[in-house]
Scaffold this motif. Sequence first.
Motif, PDB file in Angstrom:
ATOM      1  N   LYS A 455     -11.328  -3.463  -5.470  1.00  0.00           N
ATOM      2  CA  LYS A 455     -11.693  -2.344  -6.330  1.00  0.00           C
ATOM      3  C   LYS A 455     -10.884  -1.130  -5.908  1.00  0.00           C
ATOM      4  O   LYS A 455     -10.389  -1.041  -4.776  1.00  0.00           O
ATOM      5  CB  LYS A 455     -13.181  -2.028  -6.224  1.00  0.00           C
ATOM      6  CG  LYS A 455     -13.604  -1.487  -4.859  1.00  0.00           C
ATOM      7  CD  LYS A 455     -15.056  -1.060  -4.830  1.00  0.00           C
ATOM      8  CE  LYS A 455     -15.427  -0.507  -3.455  1.00  0.00           C
ATOM      9  NZ  LYS A 455     -16.842  -0.040  -3.404  1.00  0.00           N
ATOM     10  N   TYR A 476     -12.240   0.848 -10.822  1.00  0.00           N
ATOM     11  CA  TYR A 476     -11.605  -0.280 -11.508  1.00  0.00           C
ATOM     12  C   TYR A 476     -11.615  -1.487 -10.582  1.00  0.00           C
ATOM     13  O   TYR A 476     -11.237  -1.398  -9.406  1.00  0.00           O
ATOM     14  CB  TYR A 476     -10.174   0.064 -11.900  1.00  0.00           C
ATOM     15  CG  TYR A 476      -9.399  -1.119 -12.447  1.00  0.00           C
ATOM     16  CD1 TYR A 476      -9.689  -1.651 -13.697  1.00  0.00           C
ATOM     17  CD2 TYR A 476      -8.376  -1.702 -11.703  1.00  0.00           C
ATOM     18  CE1 TYR A 476      -8.991  -2.740 -14.197  1.00  0.00           C
ATOM     19  CE2 TYR A 476      -7.656  -2.785 -12.196  1.00  0.00           C
ATOM     20  CZ  TYR A 476      -7.975  -3.298 -13.446  1.00  0.00           C
ATOM     21  OH  TYR A 476      -7.287  -4.376 -13.930  1.00  0.00           O
ATOM     22  N   PRO A 478     -10.416  -5.499 -11.129  1.00  0.00           N
ATOM     23  CA  PRO A 478      -9.922  -6.566 -12.016  1.00  0.00           C
ATOM     24  C   PRO A 478     -10.778  -7.815 -11.901  1.00  0.00           C
ATOM     25  O   PRO A 478     -11.238  -8.182 -10.820  1.00  0.00           O
ATOM     26  CB  PRO A 478      -8.494  -6.804 -11.511  1.00  0.00           C
ATOM     27  CG  PRO A 478      -8.476  -6.276 -10.119  1.00  0.00           C
ATOM     28  CD  PRO A 478      -9.441  -5.147 -10.080  1.00  0.00           C
ATOM     29  N   GLN A 479     -11.006  -8.479 -13.048  1.00  0.00           N
ATOM     30  CA  GLN A 479     -11.863  -9.662 -13.109  1.00  0.00           C
ATOM     31  C   GLN A 479     -11.061 -10.881 -13.561  1.00  0.00           C
ATOM     32  O   GLN A 479     -10.136 -10.774 -14.360  1.00  0.00           O
ATOM     33  CB  GLN A 479     -13.014  -9.425 -14.085  1.00  0.00           C
ATOM     34  CG  GLN A 479     -13.861  -8.212 -13.776  1.00  0.00           C
ATOM     35  CD  GLN A 479     -14.676  -8.358 -12.510  1.00  0.00           C
ATOM     36  OE1 GLN A 479     -15.386  -9.350 -12.333  1.00  0.00           O
ATOM     37  NE2 GLN A 479     -14.574  -7.379 -11.612  1.00  0.00           N
ATOM     38  N   GLY A 491     -13.154 -11.341  -8.593  1.00  0.00           N
ATOM     39  CA  GLY A 491     -13.616 -10.125  -9.240  1.00  0.00           C
ATOM     40  C   GLY A 491     -14.688  -9.452  -8.412  1.00  0.00           C
ATOM     41  O   GLY A 491     -15.704 -10.065  -8.076  1.00  0.00           O
ATOM     42  N   SER A 500     -14.943  -4.494 -15.628  1.00  0.00           N
ATOM     43  CA  SER A 500     -13.732  -4.227 -14.856  1.00  0.00           C
ATOM     44  C   SER A 500     -13.484  -2.731 -14.691  1.00  0.00           C
ATOM     45  O   SER A 500     -12.824  -2.314 -13.739  1.00  0.00           O
ATOM     46  CB  SER A 500     -12.519  -4.875 -15.525  1.00  0.00           C
ATOM     47  OG  SER A 500     -12.321  -4.347 -16.824  1.00  0.00           O
TER      48      SER A 500
END
Length: 608
Positions: A455, A476, A478-479, A491, A500
């Motif tokens: 993150k 943020y 990412p997944q 994630g 996300s």
Amino acid sequence: MNKIYVSVLMAAVVALGAGAQEKLNKEITLDKDFVPVEKKAVKKSALPKVVIPAKSTDKAQVNYSNWAEPTAVGTTIPTMLPYGYRTAHIFSGQRGYLELGAGSQLNFDGSAGYRIVDTEHSKLGLWLQHNSTWSGKNTTKLIADDDLRLKQKFNDNTVGLDFSQHFAPGDLVLGAKMHYDNFNYYGGLGSWWDDNKQSLVSLALRGGWNGKASIAGRDFDYRAGLSYDYSAYDKGLHALTGGVDYDGARDHNVKANLGVSYATSAFSTLGIDARLDYVNRSYKAHAASVSNKYTDDMTVVTLSPFYGYRGENLCARLGGNVDFSLSDGAALRISPNASVSYDVAPGATLYGLAGGGKRINTLARMAAINRYSDPMGRYSNTFVPVDAEFGLKIGPFAGFKAKIYGGYGMARNEMLAFTPALYYTPFASDSHIAIDSANRYAPVYYKAFDTQGFKMGGTVEYRYRSVAVLNLDVVYAPQDNNISPNKTYDGYTLGLDRASTVAHASVKLYPVKPLEFDLGLEYRGGRHAVLETVTDYSLVDGVPNYTLAYSLAKMDDVINLHVGARYRFDKMLTLWLQGANLLNKKWDVTLGQGAQRLSVMGGIALVF
């Protein structure tokens, strides 16, 4: 003068109905255990309470004694945002308070409290809270026929008693609370789910002692605590749907802690905390065709040694958690529990946090995440090898301060919400039954996945004198686009919806001293749900035979524009008004459970 305020109060009750908390300086955060928590930084309490101290990098020592948890009850517009709202009870700075509010969709909330004993060394406080909704229809896009949409209804109430006594050797804190939540599973289809409501009853008893002692001329601090929590659902899922008559699950949870710390010098401290967490969970079926009762026992003993240092520019807390598990997976687990901050220059601080440990997913914890959690869920317990964050804090400079950070987290058996194709019950002879569409979205089901991810984020705040405050918070993570119980999901978990991007911007204005306005926008993007599908389902000699597959379904973004205003007439009386989802957007809290659309609520707050 008091008679005047009583008259004002009675008139407001007639006009507005039941009540709500005064809305001041509110923010929504996610802690390391991924539990949405609403924090309110107002009305500093003088009543006794026992809560988990927040971990800080501002040269504050980390308290490893976490045997107690805050009271859980909602205190704002129901389902205004994508998660259920539960928070520690809030006390007025005055001896007593009464707060009431009502609004659209027949939303009501309220709270009251009074310090029966209020002396320098002794305090005894009684408090209660209410939160309910009765008329907001399920807004999910998954239901095509409006006649099948149910109105969301819940009636959540908590009453508590807190006591504290200061003695020369130390401080004693005692507390008790009872929580009752009655609700329908509004994500289901048809009148069955509306007519057959669920109830969750919780009882909590807690005690703690903090003191100082001396042995052989050496002073040290020590702390001890003991708590008991009971939680029980009235009905199991099949009892709700007309199937086998199950009781809901029941938890008996005992926690104990003992800790000691010793100052080795003016700058350093050595210490250790020991914790015990025991849960007995039972399920009962009344049908003769299935096992009458099933019981799970889970025990975790945790040792947390630490070393602390507090210097002019450096503050560090170095330690770890050693978890010993009984009847629950690996017997030994080790994880970090540390924090450090370093002032590189005036107004600039580098910091780092690293935590982890074993977590028993009790019924109360899962219900606090979402009240519609599966009442028969045999939840796996989660182990977090590491959850770390590193960043830079800047300011304050002339009202400006900021923070930028990055982090990495890893979890084993993280309970992620998913939409199942089969029922999974504790009773082997009545498990793995296909779910029909009317029942698929009613409760929130969970499945254990291993997760890991990064993150990054930042916060900015600017205060212009006493006129305005501007805030921006963005994170943020990412997944992954693929998910399977056989692989680690990539994630960092930012909530049940695995968003996300999460952001919140707000502006508070104080044009004149008694008047305050606030405007905010909350956003959750890149959300998705996990879908389970079954193929080749058959019964061979009464034993289910099938193949399962998992996929991700995109969920609509959360875009919540909200406003609020309050006017404080004097130290006793405040009127407030707030609105949420002013753009009248649609989104699902979890798949099939739509959040309320435009909501307005108003009320009063009276302290005495």
